[in-house]
Design an enzyme around this catalytic site. Structure first.
Site, PDB file in Angstrom:
ATOM      1  N   ALA A 256     -28.318  15.499  12.338  1.00 52.59           N
ATOM      2  CA  ALA A 256     -26.508  15.353  12.300  1.00 52.59           C
ATOM      3  C   ALA A 256     -26.054  16.613  11.692  1.00 52.59           C
ATOM      4  O   ALA A 256     -26.807  17.223  10.764  1.00 52.59           O
ATOM      5  CB  ALA A 256     -26.340  14.223  11.178  1.00 52.59           C
ATOM      6  N   CYS A 264     -22.869  24.553  27.755  1.00 56.58           N
ATOM      7  CA  CYS A 264     -23.468  23.651  28.682  1.00 56.58           C
ATOM      8  C   CYS A 264     -22.972  22.200  28.477  1.00 56.58           C
ATOM      9  O   CYS A 264     -22.179  21.492  28.999  1.00 56.58           O
ATOM     10  CB  CYS A 264     -24.899  23.580  28.819  1.00 56.58           C
ATOM     11  SG  CYS A 264     -25.499  25.166  29.607  1.00 56.58           S
TER      12      CYS A 264
END
Ligand code: UDX
Length: 437
Positions: A256, A264
């Site tokens: 996280a 991308c």
């Protein structure tokens, strides 16, 4: 006689593919329309930062097996297999991918194809592109020449491009004939035992977008849990660790923090949604809207946390930013969460100074309005708040005492959950992180 290969487009993908295929023993000719880039590549200069790649490039040039050109005529005459690796960026103001470089490559190459050959698309494209390009190739090739198309998506990660190219976890080839399959199997044979999945065009195109959509979803899942942890005063880092021991879930891509960026994942999930909409399957991918939204909310949350530590406003506040690249070991700043946060804080009145081990030049070009430091210490000197936004090892290893002597106030937000909270707190720092109490 081994095939002679060409690689059209010399971005991260194209340079790596060309250099690695030469390393495997093929004669390779790379092409780009950017003459300056070609000149630099022929001199052994890498226009990007990618660990280990420059050595492979130089080895290829010195062996005589690798060179670069701007001439499609030369490429057409040289190659038995032509890999197309051009960029497919997000369209301005739209979610869809801009595949015009792909079309331009096929249009430029086709008239020069004088003999039997295979054209292999490697770029990430909306499903259906390969079928359309196959028709175009057949239409534009000289009379009597029947070039074939295949689709062979690439899964390399920046920072690990050479390793991922020479040791791929799988090879996907979308083909319409046994001959095309045979050629590609021979081309990749020097890689040894690698699982090869042979598919039709559409499936091959989709594998790549599905893989990136899955990775983005995994990151946004844990970042959604971080939001809940923030509300419930729980700790997402411990939560993530506990989840990771379930091998059905696994711990990778479960960090996280500030979320995903780069050239991308963000644009690929958007292009995927746009294409699904065109196909009438938009409902299937509405969850990706949420994946995107969760990801973007992390950047906003980071700015909020920094403002909170600054005392409610950035006016008159000096902010030291550690990291500009979208991830460590890369100088790529495309859609970088770190730079996005730095720029937003600058707009909100903060005096921002950024440092990154290798992405500074790119950052400076894109955002001349920000200040840049020559080292981490310089970037944080006199800072009221320090933000760690890209988890470079040199930042993770920073000594909180040494840094503490440079700053005005010992306040840090760890945007990547990369630092040891206890170490920093015991050195007198007010330490905050995304998703943690
Ligand atoms: C990605 C895919 O991994 C690769 O297979 C594909 O070919 C191209 O896109 P890349 O863009 O190089 O590769 O970066 P990646 O390592 O996947 O990281 C993407 C982003 O996700 C980075 O901004 C990174 O910081 C972030 N990330 C990654 C997280 O926020 N948490 C994680 O747990 C993992």
């Amino acid at each position: 006689m081994p095939y002679r290969l060409t690689v059209i487009g010399t971005g991260y993908l194209g340079i790596t593919h060309a250099a690695c295929m030469a390393d495997l023993g093929f004669d390779v000719l790379g092409l780009d329309i950017d003459a300056d880039k070609i000149r630099r590549l022929n001199n052994g200069e890498l226009p990007i930062h990618e660990p280990g790649l420059e050595a492979v490039l130089r080895r290829g040039l010195e062996s005589g097996r690798l060179r670069f050109t701007t001439s499609y005529e030369e490429v057409g005459a040289f190659g038995d297999v032509h890999f197309v690796c051009v960029g497919t960026p997000q369209k301005q103001g739209e979610y869809a991918a801009d595949v015009s470089y792909m079309d331009a490559a096929i249009e430029s190459l086709a008239p020069y194809l004088g003999r039997e050959c295979l054209v292999v698309g490697k770029s990430t494209v909306p499903v259906g592109t390969a079928g359309r390009l196959a028709d175009k190739l057949a239409r534009l090739a000289p009379d009597g020449v029947q070039p074939e198309l295949a689709w062979n998506p690439e899964f390399l990660r920046e920072g690990f491009a050479v390793k991922d190219t020479l040791n791929p976890d799988r090879i996907v080839i979308g083909v319409r004939s046994e001959r095309a399959e045979k050629v590609l199997r021979e081309v990749y044979q020097p890689l040894g035992e690698v699982p090869i999945v042979v598919t039709d065009f559409a499936t091959a195109e989709l594998v790549k977008t599905a893989a990136n959509a899955f990775l983005a979803t995994k990151i946004s899942f844990i970042n959604a849990m971080a939001e809940v942890c923030e509300a419930a005063h729980a700790d997402v880092k411990q939560l993530s660790e506990a989840l990771s021991y379930d091998d059905r879930i696994g711990g990778r891509f479960l960090n996280a923090g500030l979320g995903f960026g780069g050239g991308c994942l963000p644009k690929d999930i958007r292009a995927f949604m746009a294409r699904a909409g065109e196909l009438g399957a938009d409902q299937a991918l509405t969850f990706l809207r949420e994946v995107d939204a969760i990801n973007m909310r992390r950047r906003a949350r980071m700015v909020d946390l920094a403002r909170e530590l600054a005392g409610g406003s950035f006016q008159g506040c000096t902010v030291g930013v550690l990291g500009a690249a979208f991830k460590p070991n890369s100088d790529d700043i495309r859609d970088s969460p770190a730079l996005d946060v730095a720029v937003t804080i600058g707009h909100q009145g903060g005096q921002v100074t950024v440092y990154d081990p290798i992405a500074l030049d790119n950052a400076r070009k894109a955002h001349p309005e920000l200040r840049y430091g020559a080292s981490a210490l310089e970037a944080v000197r006199g800072a009221n708040v320090v933000l760690l936004l890209t988890e470079w090892p040199e930042f993770v290893e920073l000594d909180p005492e040494v840094l503490g002597q440079a700053v005005a106030t010992r306040k840090i937000v760890d945007g990547r959950n990369a630092l040891n909270a206890e170490t920093w707190r015991s050195a007198g720092w007010h330490y905050r992180a995304l998703g943690r109490p």
